[in-house]
Enzyme design. Sequence first.
Site, PDB file in Angstrom:
ATOM      1  N   GLU A 173      -5.723 -41.784 141.242  1.00 50.77           N
ATOM      2  CA  GLU A 173      -4.454 -42.464 141.456  1.00 50.77           C
ATOM      3  C   GLU A 173      -3.360 -41.452 141.104  1.00 50.77           C
ATOM      4  OE1 GLU A 173      -3.733 -46.000 139.079  1.00 50.77           O
ATOM      5  OE2 GLU A 173      -1.745 -46.214 139.998  1.00 50.77           O
ATOM      6  N   LYS A 233      -4.554 -40.760 131.338  1.00 51.86           N
ATOM      7  CA  LYS A 233      -3.250 -40.330 131.857  1.00 51.86           C
ATOM      8  C   LYS A 233      -2.114 -41.033 131.127  1.00 51.86           C
ATOM      9  CE  LYS A 233      -4.980 -40.676 136.128  1.00 51.86           C
ATOM     10  NZ  LYS A 233      -4.904 -41.162 137.482  1.00 51.86           N
ATOM     11  N   ARG A 261     -18.201 -41.964 131.546  1.00 53.57           N
ATOM     12  CA  ARG A 261     -16.979 -41.158 131.408  1.00 53.57           C
ATOM     13  C   ARG A 261     -17.193 -40.070 130.388  1.00 53.57           C
ATOM     14  NH1 ARG A 261     -12.410 -44.031 132.988  1.00 53.57           N
ATOM     15  NH2 ARG A 261     -10.946 -42.609 132.015  1.00 53.57           N
TER      16      ARG A 261
HETATM   17  P1  ATP Z   1      -6.938 -42.538 133.484  1.00 45.76           P
HETATM   18  O1  ATP Z   1      -7.391 -43.646 132.592  1.00 45.76           O
HETATM   19  O2  ATP Z   1      -6.793 -41.235 132.797  1.00 45.76           O
HETATM   20  O3  ATP Z   1      -5.746 -42.894 134.315  1.00 45.76           O
HETATM   21  P2  ATP Z   1      -8.516 -43.183 135.679  1.00 45.76           P
HETATM   22  O4  ATP Z   1      -9.967 -43.464 135.684  1.00 45.76           O
HETATM   23  O5  ATP Z   1      -7.618 -44.368 135.812  1.00 45.76           O
HETATM   24  O6  ATP Z   1      -8.165 -42.322 134.449  1.00 45.76           O
HETATM   25  P3  ATP Z   1      -8.188 -42.152 138.299  1.00 45.76           P
HETATM   26  O7  ATP Z   1      -7.123 -41.275 138.790  1.00 45.76           O
HETATM   27  O8  ATP Z   1      -8.243 -43.530 138.824  1.00 45.76           O
HETATM   28  O9  ATP Z   1      -8.095 -42.131 136.743  1.00 45.76           O
HETATM   29  O10 ATP Z   1      -9.613 -41.465 138.425  1.00 45.76           O
HETATM   30  C1  ATP Z   1     -10.093 -40.738 139.520  1.00 45.76           C
HETATM   31  C2  ATP Z   1     -11.579 -40.591 139.349  1.00 45.76           C
HETATM   32  O11 ATP Z   1     -11.845 -39.826 138.179  1.00 45.76           O
HETATM   33  C3  ATP Z   1     -12.256 -41.920 139.178  1.00 45.76           C
HETATM   34  O12 ATP Z   1     -13.415 -41.953 139.987  1.00 45.76           O
HETATM   35  C4  ATP Z   1     -12.598 -41.982 137.729  1.00 45.76           C
HETATM   36  O13 ATP Z   1     -13.740 -42.744 137.511  1.00 45.76           O
HETATM   37  C5  ATP Z   1     -12.782 -40.502 137.379  1.00 45.76           C
HETATM   38  N1  ATP Z   1     -12.510 -40.271 135.955  1.00 45.76           N
HETATM   39  C6  ATP Z   1     -11.372 -40.534 135.292  1.00 45.76           C
HETATM   40  N2  ATP Z   1     -11.492 -40.255 133.973  1.00 45.76           N
HETATM   41  C7  ATP Z   1     -12.752 -39.792 133.802  1.00 45.76           C
HETATM   42  C8  ATP Z   1     -13.495 -39.335 132.670  1.00 45.76           C
HETATM   43  N3  ATP Z   1     -12.954 -39.314 131.449  1.00 45.76           N
HETATM   44  N4  ATP Z   1     -14.758 -38.918 132.877  1.00 45.76           N
HETATM   45  C9  ATP Z   1     -15.307 -38.939 134.107  1.00 45.76           C
HETATM   46  N5  ATP Z   1     -14.658 -39.352 135.210  1.00 45.76           N
HETATM   47  C10 ATP Z   1     -13.400 -39.786 135.071  1.00 45.76           C
HETATM   48 MG    MG Z   2      -6.405 -45.568 136.380  1.00 38.75          MG
END
Ligand code: ATP
Ligand code: MG
Length: 563
Positions: A36, A271, A261
């Site tokens: 995102e 983020k 994760r």
């Molecule tokens: P955040 O909580 O930091 O915003 P998010 O999961 O909401 O992280 P996205 O931008 O939606 O962030 O994630 C893009 C991809 O990266 C998704 O498939 C998510 O599952 C993966 N991802 C995000 N954080 C991690 C992590 N700590 N370890 C492994 N994969 C991750």
């Molecule tokens: Mg997110």
Amino acid sequence: MLNKDQFADNHFIRTIIEEDLASGKYQRIVTRFPPEPNGYLHIGHVKAICLNFGLAYLYDGLCNLRFDDTNPEKESDEYVRAIEEDVRWLGFQWHEQHFASEYFEQLYQYAVDLIHAGKAYVDDLDAEEMRRYRGTLTEAGKDSPYRQRSIEENLDLFQRMRAGEFPDGSKTLRLKIDMAAGNINLRDPVIYRIRRARHHRTGDQWVIYPMYDYTHAISDAIEHITHSLCTLEFEAHRPLYNWVVEHIGMAHQPHQYEFSRLELLYSVTSKRKLNQLVVQGHVSGWDDPRMPTVSGMRRRGYTAQGLRLFSKRIGISKSENVVDMSVLEGAIREDLENVAPRMIAVLNPIKVELVNYDEAITESRQAPFHQQHPEMGERLMPLTKTIYIEADDFALEPPKGWQRLTPGGEVRLRYSYVIKCEEVIQDASGRVISLKCRIDHDTLGQKPQGRKVKGVIHWLSTEHAVPAKVRLYDRLFTVPRPDAVRGDDGQYRDYIEFINPESVTEIDALVEPVANTLPAEAHYQFERLGYFVTDRYDHSAENPVFNRTVTLRDTWQAQADKK
Ligand code: ATP
Ligand code: MG
């Protein structure tokens, strides 16, 4: 450079892919990385990127970069550009680039189809009422009073939601699945909400926005994704993902698989939390070298190759993936050991006069940039009557086992002679200002006669050394889990409290003249001190600026051992 070996660790997702290829279910796999655009990528994303792009690379498949841009308030073009740059810098090239917002019209049409099929309805419950109707883990939910609206009424209302006839939050579109489902995600999930917010790509074209689960499943189907890989928190959403994929009736049916994760100790990987550090000014920006963001780590001097190595080491599974910072630093060191040429820097200088060295001469010795890599070439190390050595390499009263310089003691100058300290010049307070030392002229390239000199120290000619700013970075947090510390009252403490106040210091140091020829982002090992990189933004050949990437040894482990 990518090679298949880098992604060839075994894990359950590879097993699934190999079975799917062997059975002929798919001829070619298609994955996607779906961030995102609401912040910069961090070390957790590196894991997901290496997995999705790495699998496509390993199996000669394809990987798309798709921006999941369904929350207009938090998203921006700046984040889109930063994410593109980071993915490329990590060494990957996507097959196609997409934005979920490209599909808004299609998503709307699928919603209309679902209404036609009696599988979606417009609800007037507000968020609070909806929560009450939803039930709990142990209690079934109740049907909304609006669930039985006729198809005609639903079509009319949904079209008017789109046309902007209703205020924000006053109506939603929900799937008609089952309010008694054991999985709460199947209790008539909302798939559209009314939200008047300007979208970074579609502007004011829409006042209704589709929800993540609905959007994600359909986007995967549209792009013919074969293996949709996401983190474990989406496991409970998989039945909904499957429901959507089945009921929109597209021929291609993607499958979702979940992995754990990455959680990196001494860091935060969210983020939202990283954004707080930026907004509140605890760091200089998303790309501050202390940040666990891709752009921060890049600026710190971490290499793409080192990050890919790290990602392979931590592995893919469904069990907890809590990793110490030392694993990341170890992978970075391992890569830099081979690729970083050496140079000498004196961070905290004291002057040494070589009393029996002729002022009129400069002896220059060849020194290799890397002992194991002669192809990196050599430079000259000029020796003059006065030199700088590191203040830390001299002790007035040496502790036991000291192998560096002391009053009356001997030490070898790297690439040069053995010297003996004959006189210490101190100021009134006792601080050491400079030393007078004598060279043993018989020790150039050979061992001293009749005695052992173990210590070797680095040095620079005062006439040739050039000034540089050196930023010494350390970990951003002082505790392993800054966002999981509870106070006496049982409440989580603010992780901001655990920022390491000594996470950065800038010093004026002296380095070899080669620094005046370097471009930005040049990686060097300062001999005996650590790996450093010229700063991506602030460095210039005239005014060199180096960032410390990582020390040569794991100093945090050493501290822990002492305790
Ligand atoms: P955040 O909580 O930091 O915003 P998010 O999961 O909401 O992280 P996205 O931008 O939606 O962030 O994630 C893009 C991809 O990266 C998704 O498939 C998510 O599952 C993966 N991802 C995000 N954080 C991690 C992590 N700590 N370890 C492994 N994969 C991750
Ligand atoms: Mg997110």
